[in-house]
Design a protein around this motif. Structure first.
Motif, PDB file in Angstrom:
ATOM      1  N   GLN A  65      44.888  25.938  31.797  1.00  0.00           N
ATOM      2  CA  GLN A  65      46.222  26.531  31.750  1.00  0.00           C
ATOM      3  C   GLN A  65      46.368  27.633  32.792  1.00  0.00           C
ATOM      4  O   GLN A  65      47.395  27.744  33.462  1.00  0.00           O
ATOM      5  CB  GLN A  65      46.493  27.086  30.355  1.00  0.00           C
ATOM      6  N   ILE A  66      45.328  28.458  32.933  1.00  0.00           N
ATOM      7  CA  ILE A  66      45.367  29.547  33.910  1.00  0.00           C
ATOM      8  C   ILE A  66      45.492  29.001  35.327  1.00  0.00           C
ATOM      9  O   ILE A  66      46.296  29.491  36.130  1.00  0.00           O
ATOM     10  CB  ILE A  66      44.102  30.420  33.764  1.00  0.00           C
ATOM     11  N   GLU A  89      42.876  36.873  45.700  1.00  0.00           N
ATOM     12  CA  GLU A  89      43.943  37.257  44.768  1.00  0.00           C
ATOM     13  C   GLU A  89      44.006  36.300  43.574  1.00  0.00           C
ATOM     14  O   GLU A  89      44.174  36.728  42.430  1.00  0.00           O
ATOM     15  CB  GLU A  89      45.294  37.260  45.494  1.00  0.00           C
ATOM     16  N   LEU A  90      43.886  35.023  43.858  1.00  0.00           N
ATOM     17  CA  LEU A  90      43.922  34.037  42.786  1.00  0.00           C
ATOM     18  C   LEU A  90      42.740  34.204  41.837  1.00  0.00           C
ATOM     19  O   LEU A  90      42.894  34.135  40.614  1.00  0.00           O
ATOM     20  CB  LEU A  90      43.941  32.631  43.389  1.00  0.00           C
ATOM     21  N   ILE A  91      41.550  34.445  42.406  1.00  0.00           N
ATOM     22  CA  ILE A  91      40.351  34.632  41.575  1.00  0.00           C
ATOM     23  C   ILE A  91      40.506  35.871  40.701  1.00  0.00           C
ATOM     24  O   ILE A  91      40.200  35.847  39.497  1.00  0.00           O
ATOM     25  CB  ILE A  91      39.095  34.742  42.453  1.00  0.00           C
ATOM     26  N   LEU A 143      36.182  29.487  39.118  1.00  0.00           N
ATOM     27  CA  LEU A 143      37.414  30.009  39.702  1.00  0.00           C
ATOM     28  C   LEU A 143      37.366  29.962  41.229  1.00  0.00           C
ATOM     29  O   LEU A 143      38.345  29.591  41.875  1.00  0.00           O
ATOM     30  CB  LEU A 143      37.656  31.448  39.223  1.00  0.00           C
ATOM     31  N   HIS A 144      36.225  30.343  41.785  1.00  0.00           N
ATOM     32  CA  HIS A 144      36.090  30.320  43.247  1.00  0.00           C
ATOM     33  C   HIS A 144      36.287  28.904  43.792  1.00  0.00           C
ATOM     34  O   HIS A 144      36.992  28.689  44.780  1.00  0.00           O
ATOM     35  CB  HIS A 144      34.709  30.847  43.640  1.00  0.00           C
ATOM     36  N   LYS A 206      44.661  18.740  38.651  1.00  0.00           N
ATOM     37  CA  LYS A 206      43.684  18.404  37.622  1.00  0.00           C
ATOM     38  C   LYS A 206      42.480  19.334  37.744  1.00  0.00           C
ATOM     39  O   LYS A 206      41.890  19.455  38.826  1.00  0.00           O
ATOM     40  CB  LYS A 206      43.212  16.952  37.769  1.00  0.00           C
ATOM     41  N   THR A 207      42.110  19.978  36.617  1.00  0.00           N
ATOM     42  CA  THR A 207      40.972  20.907  36.648  1.00  0.00           C
ATOM     43  C   THR A 207      39.695  20.296  36.091  1.00  0.00           C
ATOM     44  O   THR A 207      38.650  20.939  36.103  1.00  0.00           O
ATOM     45  CB  THR A 207      41.306  22.183  35.844  1.00  0.00           C
TER      46      THR A 207
END
Length: 311
Positions: A65-66, A89-91, A143-144, A206-207
């Motif tokens: 979701q994040i 910034e996204l991380i 995340l990276h 897709k994650t």
């Protein structure tokens, strides 16, 4: 249009609803019937309890979701201001959002009990009182990877390197169409028109890993475009961007793909209708008429086991 309190939920169909039914009909009953109106202050405790359990999340789902929320934010910022968010910034925002989910779960349980849609509650924290640290660290480390792949993805590069060739459609809070009198909800991550190629492009971030039904889900989205914009199937390109692996899957559908998807959807609707007592009001059968899954190992990770296994 003012919000209308209904005794029973409106009947509709979506891929998430379909997946829930395939997983367990009893879970389907809790998610889409027992929890109805559970968000209302005056609702009875049974509905509130089922609604709270429906809103439980786990680390993989919270992570997904994040990533989707930040992908949408990155696209919106570029379209509105011409600014490309950096990977750092996204991380940073992703870590902050994961941390908040943990802190909500640890410190704000009473607030979540009162307003489960506003606060987060992680499954492990609710049922076990502690987080799986290895899993949490694994997802923090992802995340990276996912944001680097997001920024380098074909779709994000389309948006940022040749915006004059793209015509973007405004995101709608609720996209839906009606098929055989049933409201069908459609949730698209990104939709735009590639003016150079003369194509509608439907993108799904897709994650997780690739799955068999990823393509059929996009076939539903393609059908929506065909209905709403009178597009031909050959004018639509569907695209899965797997941001964990960096893989892009682009498909050109045929009429046969659309027909197969519609047939599967109608079969799914037919099964769902078995759980109605009244087709007009969508009053459901009794909860014990929603059978539990035969795969009992699924019960161990089900949000609703607290009430289901006690019955």
């Amino acid at each position: 249009m003012p919000f209308e309190v209904r005794e029973f939920p409106e009947f509709s169909w979506s891929f998430s609803r379909h997946k829930t039914l395939l997983t367990c009909a009893r879970k389907y009953g809790y998610e889409y019937y027992a929890s109805h109106n559970g968000w209302l202050y005056e609702a009875d405790e049974t509905a509130k309890h089922a609604y709270r359990l429906k809103k439980l999340t786990n680390v993989p789902l919270a992570f997904g979701q994040i990533v989707h929320e930040l992908a949408e934010k990155a696209v919106r910022l570029f379209l509105k201001h011409g600014y490309v968010m950096t990977e750092a910034e996204l991380i940073e925002e992703g870590r902050s959002m994961l941390n908040r989910a943990y802190l909500d779960s640890r410190d704000r349980k009473q607030l979540w009990m009162q307003k489960p849609a506003r606060y987060k509650m992680l499954y492990d924290m609710y049922y076990k009182g502690e987080l799986n640290r290895l899993e949490a660290e694994d997802y923090r480390g992802r995340l990276h990877v996912v944001f680097a792949n997001l920024l380098n993805s074909r779709s994000f590069q389309d948006i940022t390197t040749r915006p004059l060739s793209m015509q973007f459609q405004q995101a709608e809070e609720f996209r839906f169409m009606t098929v055989d009198g049933v409201k069908i909800f459609v949730v698209m991550d990104l939709l735009y028109r590639d003016l150079d190629a003369g194509k509608w492009v439907i993108v799904d971030w897709k994650t997780g890993k690739e799955a068999e039904n990823d393509r059929s889900q996009l076939a539903l989205y393609a059908y929506y475009i065909m209905q709403k914009y009178k597009a031909r199937v050959e004018e639509i390109e569907i695209r899965n961007e797997y941001v964990l692996s960096g893989v892009n899957r682009t498909y050109q559908l045929m009429e046969e793909d659309i027909g197969l998807m519609l047939e599967k959807m109608k079969q799914s609707i037919h099964i769902m209708l078995r759980y109605q007592l009244d087709m007009i009001s969508n009053e459901p059968v009794e909860m014990d008429e929603f059978p539990r899954t035969e795969y009992r190992q699924r019960c161990e990770t089900c949000n609703h086991k607290e009430i289901c296994l006690a019955q």
